[in-house]
Design a protein around this motif. Structure first.
Motif, PDB file in Angstrom:
ATOM      1  N   VAL A 169       0.833  -1.201   0.000  1.00 47.08           N
ATOM      2  CA  VAL A 169       0.000   0.000   0.000  1.00 47.08           C
ATOM      3  C   VAL A 169       0.873   1.258   0.000  1.00 47.08           C
ATOM      4  O   VAL A 169       0.606   2.218  -0.738  1.00 47.08           O
ATOM      5  N   ILE A 170       1.936   1.237   0.807  1.00 44.42           N
ATOM      6  CA  ILE A 170       2.836   2.385   0.873  1.00 44.42           C
ATOM      7  C   ILE A 170       3.528   2.592  -0.467  1.00 44.42           C
ATOM      8  O   ILE A 170       3.620   3.718  -0.978  1.00 44.42           O
ATOM      9  N   ASP A 171       4.020   1.503  -1.063  1.00 47.75           N
ATOM     10  CA  ASP A 171       4.687   1.603  -2.361  1.00 47.75           C
ATOM     11  C   ASP A 171       3.739   2.113  -3.450  1.00 47.75           C
ATOM     12  O   ASP A 171       4.126   2.906  -4.302  1.00 47.75           O
ATOM     13  N   LYS A 172       2.496   1.662  -3.398  1.00 44.09           N
ATOM     14  CA  LYS A 172       1.527   2.096  -4.396  1.00 44.09           C
ATOM     15  C   LYS A 172       1.250   3.590  -4.246  1.00 44.09           C
ATOM     16  O   LYS A 172       1.165   4.318  -5.239  1.00 44.09           O
ATOM     17  N   ALA A 173       1.116   4.054  -3.008  1.00 43.76           N
ATOM     18  CA  ALA A 173       0.892   5.482  -2.773  1.00 43.76           C
ATOM     19  C   ALA A 173       2.073   6.299  -3.289  1.00 43.76           C
ATOM     20  O   ALA A 173       1.893   7.381  -3.867  1.00 43.76           O
ATOM     21  N   HIS A 174       3.279   5.765  -3.121  1.00 44.35           N
ATOM     22  CA  HIS A 174       4.463   6.459  -3.640  1.00 44.35           C
ATOM     23  C   HIS A 174       4.482   6.456  -5.167  1.00 44.35           C
ATOM     24  O   HIS A 174       4.717   7.476  -5.802  1.00 44.35           O
ATOM     25  N   THR A 175       4.188   5.306  -5.761  1.00 42.17           N
ATOM     26  CA  THR A 175       4.209   5.175  -7.220  1.00 42.17           C
ATOM     27  C   THR A 175       3.204   6.116  -7.873  1.00 42.17           C
ATOM     28  O   THR A 175       3.482   6.704  -8.919  1.00 42.17           O
ATOM     29  N   LYS A 176       2.050   6.273  -7.254  1.00 38.46           N
ATOM     30  CA  LYS A 176       1.010   7.139  -7.815  1.00 38.46           C
ATOM     31  C   LYS A 176       1.248   8.618  -7.510  1.00 38.46           C
ATOM     32  O   LYS A 176       0.470   9.471  -7.905  1.00 38.46           O
ATOM     33  N   GLY A 177       2.299   8.919  -6.742  1.00 37.23           N
ATOM     34  CA  GLY A 177       2.642  10.314  -6.486  1.00 37.23           C
ATOM     35  C   GLY A 177       1.954  10.919  -5.278  1.00 37.23           C
ATOM     36  O   GLY A 177       2.002  12.132  -5.087  1.00 37.23           O
ATOM     37  N   VAL A 178       1.312  10.098  -4.462  1.00 41.51           N
ATOM     38  CA  VAL A 178       0.626  10.616  -3.280  1.00 41.51           C
ATOM     39  C   VAL A 178       1.623  10.862  -2.153  1.00 41.51           C
ATOM     40  O   VAL A 178       1.508  11.836  -1.412  1.00 41.51           O
TER      41      VAL A 178
END
Length: 90
Positions: free
Chosen positions: A57-66
């Motif tokens: 979840v953390i990596d996805k938030a980073h990947t999406k620019g959040v």
């Protein structure tokens, strides 16, 4: 209200992106709270199983620019450290 066609499109895009970012940030926070609740309730085995999911979840938030890169990295580190400390005490 936008006066130009391109400005109106930009406004629509901004609304979509803001909602998407809010949803991602909200799910990130929710998962983090659930994980911390598991640790405080001494459900360490469940927390261990949940750790890769939290990292995802953390990596996805980073990947999406959040989340910025360092914030994501720090968050993953703190979550892992929290679990390891709880496991050491148990």
């Amino acid at each position: 209200m936008a006066n130009h066609k391109s400005a109106a499109k930009r406004s629509r895009q901004n609304v979509k992106r803001r909602l998407r970012n809010r949803a991602l940030k909200s799910s990130y926070r929710t998962e983090l709270k659930k994980f911390i609740a598991l640790i405080t309730d001494n459900k360490l085995e469940d927390a261990q199983k949940q750790l890769p999911g939290i990292h995802k979840v953390i990596d996805k938030a980073h990947t999406k620019g959040v989340l910025p890169k360092n914030t994501a990295s720090r968050s993953k580190s703190r979550v892992t450290t929290l679990l390891n400390k709880a496991l050491a005490e148990a």
